[in-house]
Design a protein around this motif. Structure first.
Motif, mmCIF file in Angstrom:
data_model
loop_
_atom_site.group_PDB
_atom_site.id
_atom_site.type_symbol
_atom_site.label_atom_id
_atom_site.label_comp_id
_atom_site.label_asym_id
_atom_site.label_seq_id
_atom_site.Cartn_x
_atom_site.Cartn_y
_atom_site.Cartn_z
ATOM 1 N N CYS A 1 32.258 12.037 110.098
ATOM 2 C CA CYS A 1 31.360 11.871 111.298
ATOM 3 C C CYS A 1 31.626 10.484 112.104
ATOM 4 O O CYS A 1 31.527 10.437 113.534
ATOM 5 C CB CYS A 1 29.806 11.795 110.764
ATOM 6 N N GLU A 2 32.250 9.553 111.343
ATOM 7 C CA GLU A 2 32.624 8.305 112.108
ATOM 8 C C GLU A 2 33.959 8.726 113.175
ATOM 9 O O GLU A 2 34.175 8.267 114.372
ATOM 10 C CB GLU A 2 33.294 7.322 111.085
ATOM 11 N N LEU A 3 34.690 9.594 112.803
ATOM 12 C CA LEU A 3 35.774 10.085 113.521
ATOM 13 C C LEU A 3 35.379 10.788 114.634
ATOM 14 O O LEU A 3 35.856 10.508 115.747
ATOM 15 C CB LEU A 3 36.674 11.111 112.803
ATOM 16 N N ARG A 4 34.392 11.613 114.562
ATOM 17 C CA ARG A 4 33.734 12.419 115.623
ATOM 18 C C ARG A 4 32.940 11.503 116.450
ATOM 19 O O ARG A 4 33.057 11.701 117.718
ATOM 20 C CB ARG A 4 32.668 13.572 114.946
ATOM 21 N N ARG B 1 37.179 4.150 102.000
ATOM 22 C CA ARG B 1 37.348 3.026 102.911
ATOM 23 C C ARG B 1 38.681 2.633 102.821
ATOM 24 O O ARG B 1 39.716 2.785 102.024
ATOM 25 C CB ARG B 1 36.786 1.857 102.261
ATOM 26 N N TYR B 2 39.165 2.086 104.166
ATOM 27 C CA TYR B 2 40.693 1.974 104.757
ATOM 28 C C TYR B 2 40.672 0.606 105.301
ATOM 29 O O TYR B 2 39.897 0.345 106.182
ATOM 30 C CB TYR B 2 41.145 2.911 105.518
ATOM 31 N N PRO B 3 41.658 -0.264 104.957
ATOM 32 C CA PRO B 3 41.838 -1.280 105.678
ATOM 33 C C PRO B 3 42.269 -1.254 107.196
ATOM 34 O O PRO B 3 41.556 -2.045 108.015
ATOM 35 C CB PRO B 3 43.379 -2.212 105.021
ATOM 36 N N GLN B 4 42.860 -0.258 107.548
ATOM 37 C CA GLN B 4 43.079 -0.050 108.793
ATOM 38 C C GLN B 4 42.947 1.423 109.284
ATOM 39 O O GLN B 4 42.894 2.357 108.158
ATOM 40 C CB GLN B 4 44.678 -0.541 109.173
ATOM 41 N N LEU B 5 42.732 1.891 110.454
ATOM 42 C CA LEU B 5 42.509 3.062 111.101
ATOM 43 C C LEU B 5 43.734 3.998 110.735
ATOM 44 O O LEU B 5 43.601 5.191 110.290
ATOM 45 C CB LEU B 5 41.929 3.083 112.375
ATOM 46 N N LYS B 6 44.842 3.661 110.998
ATOM 47 C CA LYS B 6 46.279 4.316 110.549
ATOM 48 C C LYS B 6 46.387 4.768 109.291
ATOM 49 O O LYS B 6 46.771 5.893 109.132
ATOM 50 C CB LYS B 6 47.210 3.396 110.755
ATOM 51 N N GLY B 7 45.347 3.945 108.196
ATOM 52 C CA GLY B 7 45.404 4.636 106.901
ATOM 53 C C GLY B 7 44.749 5.887 106.820
ATOM 54 O O GLY B 7 45.137 7.025 106.247
ATOM 55 N N ALA C 1 34.589 -0.291 116.100
ATOM 56 C CA ALA C 1 33.186 -0.959 116.135
ATOM 57 C C ALA C 1 32.331 -0.487 114.964
ATOM 58 O O ALA C 1 31.315 -0.924 114.570
ATOM 59 C CB ALA C 1 32.535 -0.358 117.117
ATOM 60 N N GLN C 2 32.866 0.453 114.209
ATOM 61 C CA GLN C 2 32.113 1.100 113.004
ATOM 62 C C GLN C 2 32.766 0.398 111.416
ATOM 63 O O GLN C 2 32.235 1.084 110.638
ATOM 64 C CB GLN C 2 32.511 2.579 112.906
ATOM 65 N N ARG C 3 33.284 -0.666 111.630
ATOM 66 C CA ARG C 3 33.817 -1.399 110.436
ATOM 67 C C ARG C 3 32.793 -1.767 109.661
ATOM 68 O O ARG C 3 31.659 -2.043 110.369
ATOM 69 C CB ARG C 3 34.840 -2.431 110.655
ATOM 70 N N SER D 1 36.246 -2.993 105.953
ATOM 71 C CA SER D 1 37.004 -1.594 105.988
ATOM 72 C C SER D 1 36.515 -0.735 107.016
ATOM 73 O O SER D 1 35.300 -0.843 107.536
ATOM 74 C CB SER D 1 36.480 -1.184 104.359
ATOM 75 N N ILE D 2 37.389 0.252 107.248
ATOM 76 C CA ILE D 2 37.291 1.508 107.822
ATOM 77 C C ILE D 2 36.640 2.364 107.148
ATOM 78 O O ILE D 2 37.213 2.998 106.127
ATOM 79 C CB ILE D 2 38.435 1.796 108.630
ATOM 80 N N PRO D 3 35.386 3.137 107.389
ATOM 81 C CA PRO D 3 34.738 4.072 106.622
ATOM 82 C C PRO D 3 35.073 5.543 107.185
ATOM 83 O O PRO D 3 35.603 5.912 108.104
ATOM 84 C CB PRO D 3 33.256 3.859 106.848
ATOM 85 N N ALA D 4 35.028 6.499 106.164
ATOM 86 C CA ALA D 4 35.316 7.734 106.591
ATOM 87 C C ALA D 4 34.486 8.559 105.632
ATOM 88 O O ALA D 4 34.770 8.594 104.438
ATOM 89 C CB ALA D 4 36.689 8.240 106.285
#
Length: 266
Positions: free
Chosen positions: A154-157, A199-205, A241-243, A248-251
């Motif tokens: 949902c975060e990606l969307r 959870r990811y440190p960076q979006l690229k992960g 903005a969703q960190r 961390s970056i959530p998915a």
């Protein structure tokens, strides 16, 4: 939008050699699903078990260990995945079959268990899939599956929604859509939901992981050539903005677990 099956097969075939290296979530979900398997199979003869959407065959040895007397049929739409699985998994007597889940090459009532972990979300016509599952299951047989719900990624969307108006994220069915598609002869033994947040440190992960999994946008009619520099910049800013509070970056993955059983004949 409809799923592009050719895109599904091609994408996962290309990802066969990298899939296992980043499939921690897929393995965790599969192990959780295995806890919902029946201890015994209802069969007066040699039982038949299918791993539907077997991918790299990770669960093939585990299914054979759980049901040592059963014939095991590993089925996947992606030929590249099957070739990799057959080379990597030493499972005596297992059969590896490239087939579409909505058109299974098995006789009516021939399967005593169908196991499917994070695969059927790539099917195009879910009611047709359920009709096919019902057809090949023997009376008393079970369909034990895990699939993804509409809140997955949902975060990606949300981030892409702030960048442009096109569909960039796969669209999956709701719980009601899954349950309403059941033929009358299939009963619901279990249907439950679990939210898993990676959870990811960076979006690229996250984006690199999705690429190595082969889990790209599979929607038919997907718009291409729409990820220009400005759009990507807006997308990244919206995701940043969703960190979370820990930085961390959530998915989020919305996982449905189900056990459907074909009613025994009177």
């Amino acid at each position: 939008m409809l799923i592009d099956k050719q895109k599904v097969a091609s994408s996962f075939s290309r990802a066969a050699v990298t899939y296992d290296s980043v499939a921690e979530l897929q393995r965790d979900v599969g192990h959780t699903l295995m806890q919902r398997l029946p201890k015994e199979l209802r069969s007066s003869a040699e039982p038949c078990v299918m791993d539907l959407g077997c991918g790299t065959g990770f669960f093939s040895p585990k299914l054979k260990q759980t049901y040592p007397t059963a014939q095991l049929f590993n089925v996947d739409l992606a030929l590249g995945m099957l070739r990799y699985a057959r080379e990597q998994r030493a499972v005596t007597g297992a059969h590896w079959i490239c087939a579409d889940a909505e058109h299974l090459p098995f006789a009516k009532g021939s399967m005593h268990l169908i196991f499917s972990s994070l695969a059927i979300q790539w099917c195009e016509d879910f009611p047709a899939l359920m009709q096919e599952i019902e057809r090949v299951l023997a009376p008393g047989g079970q369909f034990v599956f895990a699939t993804l719900g509409p809140n997955t990624l949902c975060e990606l969307r949300t981030a892409w929604g702030q960048a442009d108006r096109y569909t960039h994220v796969n669209q999956f069915l709701s719980s009601d859509e899954h349950l309403s598609a059941l033929p009358d002869s299939l009963s619901v033994n279990l249907f439950e939901e679990e939210l898993r947040v990676l959870r990811y440190p960076q979006l690229k992960g996250l984006t690199d992981e999705l690429k190595r999994l082969g889990a790209h946008n599979m929607n038919a009619g997907q718009q291409i050539g729409l990820t220009g520099r400005e759009r990507v910049k807006r997308f990244k800013a919206a995701y940043e903005a969703q960190r979370l509070s820990d930085g961390s970056i959530p998915a989020t993955y919305q996982v449905f677990y189900g056990v459907f059983e074909k009613r025994s004949m009177e």
